[in-house]
Scaffold this active site. Structure first.
Site, PDB file in Angstrom:
ATOM      1  N   GLU A  22       0.770  -1.123  -0.047  1.00 17.44           N
ATOM      2  CA  GLU A  22      -0.132   0.105   0.075  1.00 17.44           C
ATOM      3  C   GLU A  22       0.732   1.128   0.193  1.00 17.44           C
ATOM      4  O   GLU A  22       1.952   1.174   0.450  1.00 17.44           O
ATOM      5  CB  GLU A  22      -1.074  -0.033   1.161  1.00 17.44           C
ATOM      6  CG  GLU A  22      -0.302   0.055   2.424  1.00 17.44           C
ATOM      7  CD  GLU A  22      -0.845   1.051   3.256  1.00 17.44           C
ATOM      8  OE1 GLU A  22      -1.394   2.166   3.213  1.00 17.44           O
ATOM      9  OE2 GLU A  22      -0.814   0.289   4.711  1.00 17.44           O
ATOM     10  N   LYS A 156      -3.732  -0.839  14.118  1.00 18.59           N
ATOM     11  CA  LYS A 156      -3.142   0.227  14.502  1.00 18.59           C
ATOM     12  C   LYS A 156      -3.334   0.245  16.108  1.00 18.59           C
ATOM     13  O   LYS A 156      -4.624   0.195  16.407  1.00 18.59           O
ATOM     14  CB  LYS A 156      -3.238   1.439  13.830  1.00 18.59           C
ATOM     15  CG  LYS A 156      -2.455   1.576  12.716  1.00 18.59           C
ATOM     16  CD  LYS A 156      -3.084   2.862  11.732  1.00 18.59           C
ATOM     17  CE  LYS A 156      -4.609   2.538  11.191  1.00 18.59           C
ATOM     18  NZ  LYS A 156      -4.895   3.651  10.500  1.00 18.59           N
TER      19      LYS A 156
HETATM   20  N1  PSU Z   1      -0.593   1.859   9.299  1.00 19.10           N
HETATM   21  C1  PSU Z   1       0.558   2.617   9.419  1.00 19.10           C
HETATM   22  N2  PSU Z   1       0.447   3.601   8.657  1.00 19.10           N
HETATM   23  C2  PSU Z   1      -0.898   3.922   7.995  1.00 19.10           C
HETATM   24  C3  PSU Z   1      -2.084   3.183   7.876  1.00 19.10           C
HETATM   25  C4  PSU Z   1      -1.982   1.827   8.831  1.00 19.10           C
HETATM   26  O1  PSU Z   1       1.200   2.132  10.129  1.00 19.10           O
HETATM   27  O2  PSU Z   1      -0.923   5.128   7.360  1.00 19.10           O
HETATM   28  C5  PSU Z   1      -3.117   3.687   6.838  1.00 19.10           C
HETATM   29  C6  PSU Z   1      -3.523   2.282   6.028  1.00 19.10           C
HETATM   30  O3  PSU Z   1      -3.501   2.767   4.789  1.00 19.10           O
HETATM   31  C7  PSU Z   1      -4.907   2.106   6.556  1.00 19.10           C
HETATM   32  C8  PSU Z   1      -5.475   3.524   6.871  1.00 19.10           C
HETATM   33  O4  PSU Z   1      -5.496   1.538   5.540  1.00 19.10           O
HETATM   34  O5  PSU Z   1      -4.079   3.958   7.406  1.00 19.10           O
HETATM   35  C9  PSU Z   1      -6.703   3.440   7.508  1.00 19.10           C
HETATM   36  O6  PSU Z   1      -7.070   4.923   7.525  1.00 19.10           O
HETATM   37  P1  PSU Z   1      -8.652   5.047   8.360  1.00 19.10           P
HETATM   38  O7  PSU Z   1      -8.519   4.953   9.667  1.00 19.10           O
HETATM   39  O8  PSU Z   1      -8.754   6.699   7.893  1.00 19.10           O
HETATM   40  O9  PSU Z   1      -9.320   4.262   7.451  1.00 19.10           O
END
Ligand code: PSU
Ligand code: MN
Length: 301
Positions: A22, A156
Site C-alpha cells: 500500500e 493500529k
Molecule cells: N498503518 C500505518 N500507517 C498508515 C496506515 C496504517 O502504520 O498510514 C493507513 C493504512 O493505509 C490504513 C489506513 O488503511 O491508515 C486507515 O485509515 P482510516 O482509519 O482513515 O481508514
C-alpha cells in the site's frame, strides 16, 4: 482504467509470486525523507523472497498496480497527494486526482489485478470513540468482500483493538496469528488479545487460501497477523503513556475523520523520540518478508 506494470502483469499471468504494497503508509504514515527509502526497501525485501512487488497508488486519475522509480518518488514526495479509501477511487479517477491508497483501496485494486497477497503495517479498524463518532475504517468492510491475504502486524494500536476483532468476526473475515496465539499490537508483539488460530508456516497460509477458494462462500480476506519481533517492539510502558497523551491531544485539537490516523502516528513518533517509527518499520519489513514467502508458497499451487 487500471494500469498494471509489465513486470506485475507478466508475473501474475505466469503464476509467479507477487506482493501488493500500500502507499498510504508512504505518503501519510511516515515522515519524509525516510518514507521514500522505506518504500524502496519494502520492495527490495519482497524481491529478496523471490516475489515481485506491486506498490499501488493513483496518479493523475490512473490507478497503478506496480510503480516505477519516478512514480514511487511522486507518491513519497509530491505535495497534495490525497489519501484514498476504496470509495474515493471513482472520484479520483474521474477528476484526475493523485492519491495514496489505504488498505481498502489497495486490496480492491490488487484483487482486480489478480494479486492475492498484500503486505501492510497495521490495518484500520474501530476507533476508540466509536460510540460517539461511528469512526470505523472502511478497511474492515472491504476485507469482508475481497479475496485477498493481508499480512499485517495487527491493527493500529491507536484503535479499539477488542472492538475491531469483534467487527472482523461479525464481518466473517478470517484472522490467524503467525507463529503466535496472541493478536499482535502493531508497535507491540502482543495487543493483549488472543487469536483463535495460529499458522506456523507460509505453506500453511497458502493451504488456508486454497481452502477458502475450494469452499466458496463470500469473497472474504484472510488476515495473517504477524507480530513485530519482541526485541524490536516499542517499550510497552512508553507506548501506553504516549498513546494516552496523543489521544488527548487529538481530542483537544478537534482532529477528525481521515486526518486522525496520520495525526496520531506522527504524534507517537514525536513523543517517543522516533522509537515508534523504528518499531513500525520493523513490523512492516517483517510483513513484507512474510508476504513474499506466502506469495511464493501460493504460487507453487
Ligand atoms: N498503518 C500505518 N500507517 C498508515 C496506515 C496504517 O502504520 O498510514 C493507513 C493504512 O493505509 C490504513 C489506513 O488503511 O491508515 C486507515 O485509515 P482510516 O482509519 O482513515 O481508514
Ligand atoms: Mn476513519
Amino acid at each position: 482504467m487500471l494500469v498494471v506494470s509489465d513486470e506485475v502483469r507478466t508475473a501474475v499471468a505466469d503464476l509467479r509470486p507477487v506482493v501488493a504494497l500500500e502507499s498510504t503508509i508512504i505518503a501519510h504514515g511516515l515522515p519524509r525523507p525516510r518514507n521514500l527509502r522505506v518504500a524502496q526497501e519494502l520492495e527490495a525485501v519482497v524481491r529478496e523472497e523471490g516475489a515481485v512487488p506491486a506498490t499501488i497508488a493513483v496518479l493523475d486519475g490512473v490507478p497503478h498496480v506496480g510503480l516505477d522509480k519516478d512514480q514511487l518518488e511522486r507518491v513519497a514526495n509530491e505535495d497534495g497527494i490525497r489519501k484514498l479509501g476504496h470509495r474515493d477511487l471513482p472520484l479520483a479517477v474521474a477528476t484526475g486526482a493523485s492519491g495514496a491508497t489505504t488498505v481498502s483501496a489497495t486490496a480492491l485494486l490488487a484483487a482486480r489485478a489478480g494479486v492475492r497477497v498484500f503486505a501492510t503495517g497495521g490495518l484500520g479498524g474501530v476507533h476508540r470513540q466509536w460510540t460517539q463518532t461511528q469512526d470505523e475504517s472502511a478497511d474492515l468492510g472491504l476485507l469482508a468482500r475481497t479475496r485477498i491475504t493481508v499480512v499485517c502486524a495487527g491493527v493500529k494500536s491507536i484503535l479499539d483493538v477488542a472492538a475491531t476483532l469483534e467487527r472482523l468476526e461479525t464481518l466473517g473475515v478470517a484472522v490467524a496469528g503467525f507463529g503466535t496465539d496472541r493478536f499482535p499490537g502493531f508497535y507491540l508483539a502482543d495487543s493483549g488479545h488472543p487469536v483463535e488460530w495460529t499458522l506456523r508456516t507460509p505453506a500453511e497460509a497458502a493451504e488456508v487460501m486454497r481452502a477458502q477458494d475450494a469452499l466458496g462462500g463470500p469473497d472474504a480476506a484472510l488476515i495473517v497477523a504477524n507480530p513485530v519481533p519482541q526485541e524490536q517492539q516499542l517499550d510497552p510502558v512508553l507506548h501506553a503513556r504516549v498513546l494516552d497523551e496523543a489521544l488527548r491531544e487529538c481530542e483537544e485539537r478537534g482532529i477528525t475523520g481521515q486526518a486522525i490516523t496520520p495525526f496520531l502516528l506522527e504524534q507517537l513518533v514525536r513523543r517517543t523520540g522516533g522509537a515508534s517509527l523504528e518499531a513500525n518499520l520493523a513490523a512492516v519489513r517483517g510483513n513484507a518478508r512474510l508476504a513474499g514467502r506466502i506469495a511464493a508458497a501460493w504460487a507453487g499451487r
